[in-house]
Design a protein around this motif. Sequence first.
Motif, mmCIF file in Angstrom:
data_model
loop_
_atom_site.group_PDB
_atom_site.id
_atom_site.type_symbol
_atom_site.label_atom_id
_atom_site.label_comp_id
_atom_site.label_asym_id
_atom_site.label_seq_id
_atom_site.Cartn_x
_atom_site.Cartn_y
_atom_site.Cartn_z
ATOM 1 N N ALA A 18 0.841 -1.195 0.000
ATOM 2 C CA ALA A 18 0.000 0.000 0.000
ATOM 3 C C ALA A 18 0.874 1.242 0.000
ATOM 4 C CB ALA A 18 -0.905 -0.005 1.226
ATOM 5 N N ALA A 19 0.230 2.383 -0.258
ATOM 6 C CA ALA A 19 0.940 3.656 -0.303
ATOM 7 C C ALA A 19 1.164 4.245 1.089
ATOM 8 C CB ALA A 19 0.182 4.653 -1.174
ATOM 9 N N ASP A 20 0.305 3.894 2.054
ATOM 10 C CA ASP A 20 0.458 4.432 3.411
ATOM 11 C C ASP A 20 -0.063 3.429 4.443
ATOM 12 O OD1 ASP A 20 -2.383 4.722 3.517
ATOM 13 O OD2 ASP A 20 -2.225 6.718 2.651
ATOM 14 N N LEU A 21 0.203 3.725 5.724
ATOM 15 C CA LEU A 21 -0.181 2.808 6.801
ATOM 16 C C LEU A 21 -1.692 2.620 6.900
ATOM 17 C CD1 LEU A 21 2.298 3.836 9.634
ATOM 18 C CD2 LEU A 21 2.256 1.701 8.354
ATOM 19 N N ALA A 22 -2.444 3.675 6.650
ATOM 20 C CA ALA A 22 -3.906 3.566 6.722
ATOM 21 C C ALA A 22 -4.414 2.556 5.699
ATOM 22 C CB ALA A 22 -4.547 4.928 6.508
ATOM 23 N N ASP A 23 -3.860 2.594 4.491
ATOM 24 C CA ASP A 23 -4.284 1.650 3.454
ATOM 25 C C ASP A 23 -3.845 0.228 3.782
ATOM 26 O OD1 ASP A 23 -5.635 0.981 1.098
ATOM 27 O OD2 ASP A 23 -3.810 1.165 -0.111
ATOM 28 N N VAL A 24 -2.691 0.083 4.421
ATOM 29 C CA VAL A 24 -2.249 -1.239 4.867
ATOM 30 C C VAL A 24 -3.301 -1.822 5.809
ATOM 31 C CG1 VAL A 24 -0.576 -2.467 6.322
ATOM 32 C CG2 VAL A 24 0.237 -0.885 4.565
ATOM 33 N N VAL A 26 -6.482 -1.010 6.117
ATOM 34 C CA VAL A 26 -7.737 -1.268 5.387
ATOM 35 C C VAL A 26 -7.643 -2.594 4.639
ATOM 36 C CG1 VAL A 26 -9.163 -0.484 3.445
ATOM 37 C CG2 VAL A 26 -8.433 1.149 5.192
ATOM 38 N N GLN A 27 -6.537 -2.809 3.951
ATOM 39 C CA GLN A 27 -6.363 -4.048 3.189
ATOM 40 C C GLN A 27 -6.320 -5.275 4.103
ATOM 41 O OE1 GLN A 27 -3.462 -4.246 0.022
ATOM 42 N NE2 GLN A 27 -3.503 -2.012 -0.205
ATOM 43 N N LEU A 28 -5.622 -5.146 5.231
ATOM 44 C CA LEU A 28 -5.561 -6.273 6.160
ATOM 45 C C LEU A 28 -6.930 -6.560 6.775
ATOM 46 C CD1 LEU A 28 -2.125 -5.649 7.893
ATOM 47 C CD2 LEU A 28 -2.706 -7.469 6.275
ATOM 48 N N ALA A 29 -7.679 -5.517 7.113
ATOM 49 C CA ALA A 29 -9.026 -5.708 7.670
ATOM 50 C C ALA A 29 -9.926 -6.425 6.668
ATOM 51 C CB ALA A 29 -9.619 -4.367 8.072
ATOM 52 N N ALA A 30 -9.778 -6.103 5.404
ATOM 53 C CA ALA A 30 -10.595 -6.736 4.370
ATOM 54 C C ALA A 30 -10.241 -8.223 4.186
ATOM 55 C CB ALA A 30 -10.413 -5.997 3.045
ATOM 56 N N GLN A 31 -9.030 -8.603 4.557
ATOM 57 C CA GLN A 31 -8.572 -9.982 4.381
ATOM 58 C C GLN A 31 -8.726 -10.833 5.643
ATOM 59 O OE1 GLN A 31 -6.240 -11.243 1.686
ATOM 60 N NE2 GLN A 31 -6.009 -9.394 0.497
ATOM 61 N N ARG A 32 -9.230 -10.222 6.739
ATOM 62 C CA ARG A 32 -9.335 -10.946 8.012
ATOM 63 C C ARG A 32 -10.382 -12.054 7.926
ATOM 64 N NH1 ARG A 32 -12.464 -11.064 12.530
ATOM 65 N NH2 ARG A 32 -13.829 -9.406 11.789
ATOM 66 N N PRO A 33 -9.973 -13.307 8.166
ATOM 67 C CA PRO A 33 -10.941 -14.406 8.152
ATOM 68 C C PRO A 33 -11.879 -14.311 9.362
ATOM 69 C CG PRO A 33 -8.680 -15.222 7.965
ATOM 70 C CD PRO A 33 -8.605 -13.777 8.331
ATOM 71 N N GLU A 34 -13.080 -14.816 9.216
ATOM 72 C CA GLU A 34 -14.062 -14.832 10.308
ATOM 73 C C GLU A 34 -13.502 -15.614 11.496
ATOM 74 O OE1 GLU A 34 -17.434 -13.773 12.187
ATOM 75 O OE2 GLU A 34 -16.999 -13.235 10.114
ATOM 76 N N GLY A 35 -13.623 -15.033 12.697
ATOM 77 C CA GLY A 35 -13.137 -15.694 13.906
ATOM 78 C C GLY A 35 -11.668 -15.478 14.196
ATOM 79 N N PHE A 36 -10.975 -14.708 13.371
ATOM 80 C CA PHE A 36 -9.548 -14.449 13.542
ATOM 81 C C PHE A 36 -9.335 -12.984 13.919
ATOM 82 C CE2 PHE A 36 -9.506 -18.296 11.220
ATOM 83 C CZ PHE A 36 -8.261 -18.870 11.279
ATOM 84 N N PRO A 42 3.992 -6.339 10.816
ATOM 85 C CA PRO A 42 5.181 -5.522 10.597
ATOM 86 C C PRO A 42 5.190 -4.948 9.174
ATOM 87 C CG PRO A 42 5.762 -7.843 10.649
ATOM 88 C CD PRO A 42 4.312 -7.740 11.010
ATOM 89 N N VAL A 43 5.621 -3.701 9.082
ATOM 90 C CA VAL A 43 5.619 -2.984 7.809
ATOM 91 C C VAL A 43 7.054 -2.640 7.439
ATOM 92 C CG1 VAL A 43 4.822 -0.903 6.624
ATOM 93 C CG2 VAL A 43 3.343 -2.022 8.299
ATOM 94 N N GLU A 44 7.371 -2.755 6.143
ATOM 95 C CA GLU A 44 8.684 -2.342 5.666
ATOM 96 C C GLU A 44 8.505 -1.515 4.394
ATOM 97 O OE1 GLU A 44 10.953 -5.516 3.289
ATOM 98 O OE2 GLU A 44 9.731 -6.690 4.687
#
Length: 91
Positions: A18-24, A26-36, A42-44
């Motif tokens: 992603a271009a910034d931490l906020a987008d990181v 958002v993308q991770l939240a969208a990929q979160r499996p149910e119950g997890f 970590p970001v680099e």
Amino acid sequence: MLIGLMRPVESRSVAVEAADLADVQVQLAAQRPEGFDLVSSPVEMIKGAAILKAVGTFARRDQVTEIEAEDMDALRAKVPEGWQLLNVLKV
């Protein structure tokens, strides 16, 4: 009598860019499996680019189950492979 709480031990990892931490986030939240829950991300920075790279690790936090036994050895014997004992109460 002992009462124990156990849950499955399972984790999954997802790589995002992603271009910034906020987008990181958002993308991770969208990929979160149910119950997890997200337990690590970590970001680099990618050398020579204005892009951030992150690997999100999600761990299962649902399916808490109660078990009972007369002693600690019997309680541990009831915990199946792939599960962890969270806590024990003596009643």
